[in-house]
Design an enzyme around this catalytic site. Sequence first.
Site, mmCIF file in Angstrom:
data_model
loop_
_atom_site.group_PDB
_atom_site.id
_atom_site.type_symbol
_atom_site.label_atom_id
_atom_site.label_comp_id
_atom_site.label_asym_id
_atom_site.label_seq_id
_atom_site.Cartn_x
_atom_site.Cartn_y
_atom_site.Cartn_z
ATOM 1 N N TYR A 5 36.837 0.404 -66.503
ATOM 2 C CA TYR A 5 35.654 1.169 -66.091
ATOM 3 C C TYR A 5 34.377 0.415 -66.441
ATOM 4 C CZ TYR A 5 32.538 4.919 -64.924
ATOM 5 O OH TYR A 5 31.556 5.648 -64.329
ATOM 6 N N PHE A 26 13.666 -3.330 -41.173
ATOM 7 C CA PHE A 26 15.097 -3.105 -40.961
ATOM 8 C C PHE A 26 15.353 -1.616 -41.181
ATOM 9 C CE2 PHE A 26 19.568 -2.726 -42.029
ATOM 10 C CZ PHE A 26 20.098 -3.269 -40.862
ATOM 11 N N THR A 27 16.327 -1.083 -40.438
ATOM 12 C CA THR A 27 16.531 0.377 -40.384
ATOM 13 C C THR A 27 16.676 1.020 -41.768
ATOM 14 O OG1 THR A 27 18.876 -0.081 -40.027
ATOM 15 C CG2 THR A 27 17.542 0.347 -38.071
ATOM 16 N N ASP A 55 14.595 -9.426 -48.743
ATOM 17 C CA ASP A 55 15.850 -8.879 -48.258
ATOM 18 C C ASP A 55 16.667 -10.117 -47.914
ATOM 19 O OD1 ASP A 55 18.013 -8.045 -46.820
ATOM 20 O OD2 ASP A 55 16.936 -6.504 -45.694
ATOM 21 N N LYS A 88 27.311 -9.322 -45.389
ATOM 22 C CA LYS A 88 26.862 -10.312 -44.425
ATOM 23 C C LYS A 88 27.161 -11.697 -45.005
ATOM 24 C CE LYS A 88 24.887 -6.474 -42.803
ATOM 25 N NZ LYS A 88 23.690 -5.871 -43.291
ATOM 26 N N ARG A 125 19.576 -2.614 -30.202
ATOM 27 C CA ARG A 125 18.519 -2.797 -31.186
ATOM 28 C C ARG A 125 17.204 -2.686 -30.409
ATOM 29 N NH1 ARG A 125 20.088 -0.876 -35.352
ATOM 30 N NH2 ARG A 125 21.096 -2.039 -36.972
ATOM 31 N N PHE A 131 20.552 6.037 -34.326
ATOM 32 C CA PHE A 131 21.403 5.166 -33.499
ATOM 33 C C PHE A 131 22.870 5.221 -33.885
ATOM 34 C CE2 PHE A 131 21.874 1.890 -36.743
ATOM 35 C CZ PHE A 131 20.789 2.154 -37.556
HETATM 36 C C1 LIG Z 1 22.878 -4.732 -43.261
HETATM 37 C C2 LIG Z 1 21.510 -4.928 -43.707
HETATM 38 C C3 LIG Z 1 20.982 -4.179 -44.759
HETATM 39 C C4 LIG Z 1 21.712 -3.028 -45.402
HETATM 40 O O1 LIG Z 1 22.906 -3.427 -45.991
HETATM 41 P P1 LIG Z 1 24.196 -2.483 -46.009
HETATM 42 O O2 LIG Z 1 25.180 -3.291 -46.786
HETATM 43 O O3 LIG Z 1 24.603 -2.271 -44.590
HETATM 44 O O4 LIG Z 1 23.828 -1.226 -46.697
HETATM 45 C C5 LIG Z 1 19.687 -4.468 -45.171
HETATM 46 N N1 LIG Z 1 18.961 -5.424 -44.580
HETATM 47 C C6 LIG Z 1 19.437 -6.168 -43.561
HETATM 48 C C7 LIG Z 1 18.580 -7.231 -42.944
HETATM 49 C C8 LIG Z 1 20.717 -5.933 -43.084
HETATM 50 O O5 LIG Z 1 21.168 -6.646 -42.056
#
Ligand SMILES: *Cc1c(COP(=O)(O)O)cnc(C)c1O
Length: 459
Positions: free
Chosen positions: A74, A126-127, A217, A260, A384, A451
Site C-alpha cells: 500500500y 486542452f479539454t 503540459d 501518451k 476536434r 464530445f
Molecule cells: C490526454 C491529455 C491530457 C489529459 O490526460 P489524461 O491521461 O487523458 O487524463 C492533458 N493534456 C493533453 C495535451 C492531453 O493530450
Amino acid sequence: MLDDRYPAEPFRIKSVEPVRMIDRETREKVIKEAGYNTFLLKSEDVYIDLLTDSGTNAMSDRQWAGMMIGDEAYAGSKNWLHLESTIKEMFGFKHVIPTHQGRGAENLLSRTAIKPGQYTPGNMYFTTTRYHQEANGGIFRDIVIDEAHDTIVYHPFKGNIDLNKLQALIDEVGASQIAYVCLAVTVNLAGGQPVSIENMKAVRKLCDKYGIKIYYDTTRCVENAYFIKEREEGYANKSIAEIVREMHSFADGCTMSGKKDGITNIGGFLCMNDDDLFVQARELVVVYEGMPSYGGMTGRDMEAFAIGLKESVQEEYIEHRVKQVRYLGDLLIAAGVPIMEPPGGHAVFLDAKRFCPHLAHEEFPAQALAANLYLESGVRSMERGIVSAGRDIKTGKNHAPKLELVRLTIPRRVYTYAHMDVVAKAVISLYKNRDKIRGLRFVYEPKQLRFFTARFEEI
Ligand SMILES: *Cc1c(COP(=O)(O)O)cnc(C)c1O
C-alpha cells in the site's frame, strides 16, 4: 515501396491481436446506434482504431516483464521509487506526485495554484486542462501564435506562444492576476504542433520579469523534443534525452499523462520545484488519487511507466514514431486532401471546413466527417472542433474554434505502414465523395466535456 524518408519499424512483433472488418450494413447500423459519435462505438466494431493515442500504446517485452515485479504494497512500493527517480532524472524537477492519469495531475495543480478570478493563459486549450482550470475559478486565455489556427501556412513551431499576446494580457490584468502560464508541448488541439526551445526561453524570460510561474503540459514532450532536434538550429547532434531535460529547465513544474509519451496504458504525474505547492498537492493527492507513493496506479503500472519513459527517449523509437505519422500525412497531402500542415507528432488532422465546405459550422462538419469515415472504412477517428470546444461558461453559446478538425491519431508501436496505406485510401475515397456527407444535430448534449458522450442525428 517505402522510401528512405520513412524508417522501418524499429521492433519485431511477438504478440498479436487479430482485428476484423464488419460489413457496411452493420457499420451503418452501429454508427447510428452510437448517435454518430465515434466515442460510443464498440471497439470490436472498429477495423483500424485511430480514436486516440491515449493509453492505446503497445508495451515492450521489458515493460511486460516489469509488470511481473509489481510491488503492490500500500505504501512505499519499490516501483514508485523507480518511477520517481526516473521522472526526476528525465525532467529535472525537485518533487513528483503520482496520479492515475493526466487529468488527476491537472486537478491537483488547478486546486493548489489558481485563486478564483485569476487567468491561466495557454498555447491553445486542452479539454480536461481547461475544465479543471475553470472549475477552480481560472479564466483561460489563448496566447498561441496566430499560425496555429491556420491549417495551410507553414511554421516549424506552430505551437509557440505569442509573446505579444502574453505581454498584452499582463498589461491588461496585471501579473498578480495570472496564476501561471500553461505551456503545452506539443499542442494537441493544434495538431500535435511543437514549441521551440527559443520560445520556451523567451517565455521564461518574460515571466521572470513579472514573477509569473510556468507549468508545462508535458504529455507529448518527447515528440516535441524530436521536432526540436530536426528543426531547431544547434540541436541536431543533441540526444532526445538531453533536449527533454533542457526543455523542462525553463518550467516551474509540469503535468503529464503517461498514457501518451509514457508508452503505457494508464498513469500520470505532477512535478514542481516549489516546496509549499508540493506540500499542498501531497495533502490533496490522498483525497483524490491515493497515497503519495502510488496516486491511483498499481505497482505494476508504475513499473511499466518507468520503463516506458526510458524507452520513449530512445532515438530509433521516436524517429519512427514521428515519421510514421508524417507518412500518413504525406500520402494525404499528395492526394490533395486538406489537412493541418505540417503534420504533427501524434496525429494527422483533416481540415473539416475545407473537406466539407457545404456544411455550416453548427452542423458539426468534423463530427459528421468522422462518422462518415467510419461508415466508409471501419476506421475510427474523432472530432476536434466545435463539439469538443463546448459552450462558453458565461454566455452559454457554442465556442466557435477556428479549427474544425478530425483527428487520425496513431497509437504508439501498434500499427504498421500498411495500415497507414489503408487509412489513406479510405480518406482519399471519402474526399472524392465528400458532397454526400450530411450535417448533424444534437439529440443529447452533456453539460461537461460533451464530445465524449453526446449523441447526434443526421439533418
Ligand atoms: C490526454 C491529455 C491530457 C489529459 O490526460 P489524461 O491521461 O487523458 O487524463 C492533458 N493534456 C493533453 C495535451 C492531453 O493530450
